[in-house]
Design an enzyme around this catalytic site. Structure first.
Site, PDB file in Angstrom:
ATOM      1  CD  GLU A  17     164.735 -14.804  35.680  1.00  0.00           C
ATOM      2  OE1 GLU A  17     164.818 -13.620  35.311  1.00  0.00           O
ATOM      3  OE2 GLU A  17     165.728 -15.509  35.944  1.00  0.00           O
ATOM      4  CB  SER A 190     163.578 -11.797  37.340  1.00  0.00           C
ATOM      5  OG  SER A 190     163.836 -11.331  36.043  1.00  0.00           O
ATOM      6  CB  SER A 326     162.240  -3.731  31.134  1.00  0.00           C
ATOM      7  OG  SER A 326     161.550  -4.924  31.415  1.00  0.00           O
TER       8      SER A 326
END
Length: 360
Positions: A17, A190, A326
């Site tokens: 990530e 994620s 986000s």
């Protein structure tokens, strides 16, 4: 005028990530008040090198920051309380607080937090235990079970077991969970390494894919559900945000859908749920947060069955994404806490938690 806090924004890392962290870091820094903070950008490369970057923050997100950065040492020795350049060890840059905005293994899993504990420096977010347990989906599920939090059916599989007895493992999954099912690395975030298996061949491929990222795998039964998320903020008295719903552009909310499909996935804030059900989810979010002994922040993800609205906890993310798209900052914005104020609050919580753990 009060002296500005010296804040390290720590980004990058050795996990899958890494690129998400660069985007999160850029968004965080753009929302930090330069009148309150002296900001040091420290990036960790994919090979594990620690570098001080003193250029334009946009070059972090663009991925070109490494070339102009300087190697540093961030010692665990608490007498330093900061870091120094490799080529000038006599000058120590003092640090008041660290904001780790890194995701996945070697970042969100308690390793960075352990270093900062040894260095005796306050840091934003959960401590070592909460970070490591939340990162390990199998361990987190065991904790949730012990606290009576509702979960879907799942099995934990060791990669070696699958390699040594593949037929036995496949039979056990098919018998307990059926198809479709989701296969996940236990220690990854994620949606990296996650696949949805509709049949035996896809299950085999999914187990191999998840095994690329971890020795421990989690297989979950499919739930015909809506994906609901709640942001939690606080230390001993955490607060829950309004809820958000994800409408993924792909078959499920995978890595590309989260970060790279340019807004094709939809985030609905607030989620369209009856008030009583929304309050139930918010209470469960706080219960999960406390079960893991989280502090500072976390995003708690849920599955809500489409027909019955029955609620199942999915996972807790102790360093949620902070990119411009986000959910965590967006949920607090909708709750009445703007992005910049959220950053201030997280730093305050870090300092408060440090004082609580180190009473004079």
């Amino acid at each position: 005028m009060p002296e500005k806090l010296k804040v390290v924004v720590l980004f990058g890392g050795q996990s899958g990530e890494h690129e998400v962290s660069l985007m999160s870091c850029t968004s965080v820094v753009k929302n930090m008040d330069p009148d309150k903070y002296d900001i040091y950008f420290i990036g960790i490369t994919k090979s594990g090198k620690w570098l001080l970057f003193e250029g334009d923050v946009e070059d972090i997100q663009n991925g070109v920051w490494e070339a102009s950065s300087k190697p540093i040492v961030f010692p665990a020795d608490p007498s330093f309380k900061g870091f120094f350049l490799v080529d000038n060890p006599s000058q120590v840059y003092k640090v008041d607080v660290v904001f780790p905005i890194m995701h996945g293994p070697h970042a969100e899993d308690g390793t960075i937090q352990g270093l900062l504990e040894l260095a005796n420096i306050p840091y934003v977010g959960c401590d070592v235990v909460a970070s490591s347990v939340a990162m390990d989906k199998a361990m987190a599920k065991a904790v949730f079970d012990s606290f009576g939090l509702p979960q879907g059916k799942y099995l934990v599989v060791l990669r070696r077991e699958f390699e040594q007895r593949p037929q036995h493992i496949i039979d056990a999954i098919e018998s307990a969970l059926g198809y479709p099912c989701f296969v996940k690395p236990s220690n990854m975030g994620s949606s990296v390494g996650i696949t949805k298996a509709h049949n035996r061949q896809e299950l085999i491929e999914g187990l191999k894919e998840a095994g690329r990222y971890d020795r421990k795998l989690v297989v979950e039964a499919f739930i015909d559900c809506r994906e609901i998320e709640c942001a939690v903020l606080g230390n001993n008295d955490p607060q829950a945000s309004v809820l958000g719903e994800i409408i993924p552009c792909n078959e499920f909310y995978d890595y590309n859908a989260k970060y790279f499909d340019d807004g094709k996935s939809r985030l609905i804030i607030p989620a369209d749920l009856p008030e009583e059900k929304a309050n139930e989810i918010r209470q469960l979010a706080i219960k999960a947060y406390k079960a893991l002994d989280c502090s500072g922040m976390a995003r708690v993800d849920f599955f809500v069955e489409k027909d019955t609205l029955e609620v199942y906890i999915n996972e807790v993310n102790t360093i949620p994404g902070f990119t411009k798209i986000s959910m965590y900052p967006k949920l607090w914005e909708a709750t009445g806490v703007p992005y910049s104020k959220l950053i201030d609050r997280l730093i305050e919580l870090a300092l408060d938690r440090f004082k609580e753990k180190h009473p004079e």
